[in-house]
Design a protein around this motif. Structure first.
Motif, short mmCIF file in Angstrom:
data_model
loop_
_atom_site.label_atom_id
_atom_site.label_comp_id
_atom_site.label_asym_id
_atom_site.label_seq_id
_atom_site.Cartn_x
_atom_site.Cartn_y
_atom_site.Cartn_z
N ALA A 150 0.75 -1.32 -0.16
CA ALA A 150 0.37 0.28 -0.39
C ALA A 150 0.35 1.12 -0.08
N ASP A 270 -7.17 4.29 0.74
CA ASP A 270 -6.03 3.47 1.33
C ASP A 270 -6.84 2.44 2.27
N ALA A 271 -7.13 1.02 2.00
CA ALA A 271 -8.07 0.99 2.70
C ALA A 271 -6.86 -0.93 2.64
N TYR A 273 -5.57 -2.55 5.08
CA TYR A 273 -6.07 -3.89 5.74
C TYR A 273 -7.88 -3.53 5.89
N GLY A 275 -9.61 -3.59 2.90
CA GLY A 275 -10.02 -3.88 2.32
C GLY A 275 -11.30 -5.17 1.84
N HIS A 287 -17.48 1.06 2.88
CA HIS A 287 -16.40 1.26 1.76
C HIS A 287 -17.34 2.47 0.94
N PHE A 298 -6.11 -2.05 -1.36
CA PHE A 298 -5.92 -2.73 0.18
C PHE A 298 -5.64 -3.90 -0.35
N ASP A 311 -0.49 -5.93 -3.18
CA ASP A 311 -1.45 -4.52 -3.05
C ASP A 311 -2.31 -4.88 -3.82
#
Lengths: 494, 494
Positions: A150, A270-271, A273, A275, A287, A298, A311
């Motif tokens: 990420a 930024d997801a 973890y 996501g 979301h 994610f 990622d």
């Protein structure tokens, strides 16, 4: 000719290595989660120089047990609750094995058509599984790509945002000192690092205030944008987080997205973890508002059973990304690229070269199916919620933040929280309590039977228990909770 | 619980996968080097969505033969002579397999002490094997680290150079538009890309002229530095190349190094391909002057039997690098970091997370020993030199550049090279000849029996034959040469 390993030798040693890994996994629960080694201790077990002549492979295998295992923090251990999980799984390891065996370098479509197209298709599959907006699909204006992390996704998003903010001039002219970047005080450090790498300078990164749930305050974002505009700065990028690192807070994307649209600023999500949670319909509330995003990432290598590095990064408009990053020297020109019909992933990332990382993701999605992925996420969430109940039931402890996913933040309460003896004493009490929590963490981790990490939120020292390793069951979280309670007993007594 | 692959299942499928790879390698020579697929053809063989429930693993295995192999450019094929080699080997694949099985995330020393220390030690070993200057060792002021690629190494070197050039102000203030970067016209495109990513802007990258051997001209470098200084610019970085991508030219490091010292500019050396040659004492002339360098990298994943990704990057002063890149949020604080006794490799690279990539390099160095590595390099050089002799012996062809390593650049001569009929006709002849060389390359590659790529040097289209795959023997180069001659015959006849 050097003495290459023959296919026959590869078969023999390969089987031994597969068996070694299987035994490692079987035995993992019996190992201390983190090692008891001092700096330099592993290095001291190695010779000072490479061997002059080749060694027997059995010596190499033996060193896995002698040198490596005792020097490992075992991230796949069922009682590893630190940081965020770093999942792997059988199918992922085997996908990576095939990738290593093929040894393909998929920088261009033409240098690995299957490597490129499987990646595009699998990222489209994943977009479906998470129900991402249609424009992130390769069949629309966007598309997905695997980045190593990420951090790199944030960097690439930053570069595309600068390209847009500069009206194309960024490529030739470089960064302007007027560019500014916005993220919350709770965002991952990689956002700041990406901005620094891109030449923006730490002082042009605005860390926007959060609310009591540690989510970004849209009014504070707007105020920061207005202040910068008034001073002639050029807001280039907003990074919102779904599932912050400290506490898994979810920034309010609908409000943030509206603001980004109004100000014409690139919105990256930024997801890393959390996501993965979007594979479950009941967790997709996190979301909401993603349709405003220009890019999103994610990490399947965190909580979706796929080994590092993987990622998954999507853009809504792939042309903007490629324009920002492309450099085409003669020695990479080829007919397929010139046809315009193919994706060359080298233009979607920092490095030129790339492995066939989509294989492991493909294997994982096929082995587990959508159903298996959802079960994995649900199991982690359920265990974490159970853990939170145990914490709540012990009056010595308090929950330190909302815990919608599989991370629980908690702490020993201030010992004299009920004592109303004034500000100065409160501050002393806070320091004492922080020290007590730090000592509790040290004691729990020293047992080698569980591993947790910490953070600070609202200025206070907080313990984090992150569930998510594939082998973690409720009994492992229960075991960790017993260790925590026992350490608290000792601290009370001591 | 999701249906995780059990250790028993992993054993069974793992053995099957190892056997599949062994068979792939055994059969590789019978496959076309590059595939005959059209854009979209691989994707069309895949379902439109991920499966809802998990699939049997035998279906996954079957798809390797149905979908993947026919869509591959086979970089490990003995007749793959394109680009630079992308080596892998049995011990490398097995090292990567262990890394995947351990699933460790070595961002900090404390999150994987063995991952960190094995990397440090193995990079010191490698520095010894290449006879790098002492200060690159971890036991001195420097140290080595594995990056994913020379592109990322160039980026990290650029950032450290900017940090130094700005007297520390770069981190907080960002890039200044006065910073300039210098490399030769023959440098890899990743240098320009790194500068762009760092916010320097393409127009502040000076491509310094080369001499007739395609090596950087020190006088031209000095002139560029002087011109920029006179206009108030701040030279931040010079990147010299050992073994350029087009022709493997070697920039004159002693002269360039003296200039960099005089002007106080960071000197990074990109030896991505040719660095591996320094394991052989007789090829170390190429590294003369390396003592001037601030940073240096080469790719074991190109020509040193280690699978992608494995770029070995060293700095002379690790403190400068870490100062440039470090960001330390609370959730990463730990006792070992605070002791100052350990290396946290996260501060040596762009991403935060990292795999245990040193394992594959460790396995390779132990399996081959220094002797085996030297044999591999010598075998590639010998085969390439033999190929060059064949080219020289055929009067239709000419050698296009010096070929000190394992790459030979050559071309069909201009059909009327001996015809003295004036400039305009020369230019037409050059175009015709370039087209003939391009057509020759197309025909050779279309056979599927060999794969070469091209470049342009001195404005002319040139064919590149790069030897270096572990399985390549002289007979494979001879086979390629026969195909090339046959194609030339056809062109003559046609």
């Amino acid at each position: 000719m050097a003495a290459h390993m023959t296919p026959e030798e590869f078969r023999r040693y390969g089987h031994e290595m597969v068996d070694w890994i299987a035994r490692y996994w079987e035995n993992l629960e019996n190992l201390p989660v983190t090692p008891d080694v001092r700096p330099g201790e592993v290095a001291a077990r190695l010779p000072e120089q490479a061997p002059e002549t080749g060694e027997d492979f059995t010596a190499v295998l033996a060193d896995l047990d002698r040198v490596i295992t005792p020097g490992m923090a075992h991230w796949q251990h069922p009682a590893f609750f630190g940081y965020f999980p770093a999942n792997t799984s059988g199918p992922s390891v085997l996908g990576d094995l095939v990738s290593a065996g093929l040894g393909v370098q998929g920088m261009l479509w033409s240098t690995g058509p299957a490597a490129t197209e499987v990646e595009t298709v699998v990222l489209d599959w994943l977009a479906d599984l998470l129900d991402l907006p249609k424009r992130f699909r390769s069949t629309s204006s966007g598309g997905g790509v695997i980045q190593d992390s990420a951090s790199s996704a944030a960097l690439v998003a930053t570069l595309a945002a600068l390209h847009r903010a500069g009206g194309g001039a960024w490529r030739t002219e470089g960064v302007r000192r007027e560019y500014t970047v916005y993220t919350s005080t709770q965002a991952h450090s990689s956002i700041e690092k990406a901005a620094r790498i891109a030449g923006i300078g730490d002082r042009n990164v605005r860390l926007v205030e959060v609310d009591e749930a540690y989510a970004m305050r849209p009014d504070a974002l707007r105020a920061a944008l207005d202040a910068d505009r008034a001073e002639g700065r050029i807001p280039a990028l907003v990074v919102a987080t779904i599932g912050t690192t400290s506490t898994t807070a979810v920034d309010p994307l609908p409000e943030i997205g509206e603001i980004c649209r109004e100000y014409g600023v690139w919105l990256h999500i930024d997801a890393a973890y959390a996501g993965a949670a979007a594979v479950c319909p009941e967790l997709r509330w996190s979301h909401a508002g993603l349709e405003y995003a220009d890019s999103y990432c994610f990490d399947p290598h965190k909580w979706l059973l796929t080994g590092f590095d993987c990622d998954a990064f999507w853009v809504a408009d792939r042309a903007e990304l490629v324009q920002a990053l492309t450099v085409l020297p003669e020695y990479l020109r080829n007919a397929a690229t010139e046809s315009g019909e193919v994706i060359d992933y080298r233009d979607w990332q920092v490095p030129l070269g790339r492995r066939f990382r989509a294989l492991k993701l493909w294997f994982v999605l096929r082995w587990y199916g959508a159903e298996g992925l959802r079960e994995h996420i649900r199991s982690g969430v359920a265990t974490a919620q159970r853990f939170a109940e145990w914490v709540r039931a012990d009056e010595r402890f308090e929950i330190a933040a909302p815990h919608p996913f599989s991370l629980v933040c908690f702490r020993l309460r201030d010992s004299n929280a009920s004592d109303d003896s004034g500000a100065s004493d409160d501050s002393d009490a806070a320091n004492d309590s922080d020290a007590a929590n730090e000592e509790l963490l040290r004691r729990v981790n020293a047992t080698g039977q569980a591993f947790l990490t910490h953070t600070r939120v609202g200025g206070r020292y907080v313990l984090r228990l992150a569930v998510g390793a594939p082998s973690t069951q409720e009994r492992h979280a229960a075991g960790a909770w017993k260790l925590i309670q026992a350490a608290a007993d000792d601290l009370d007594a001591g």
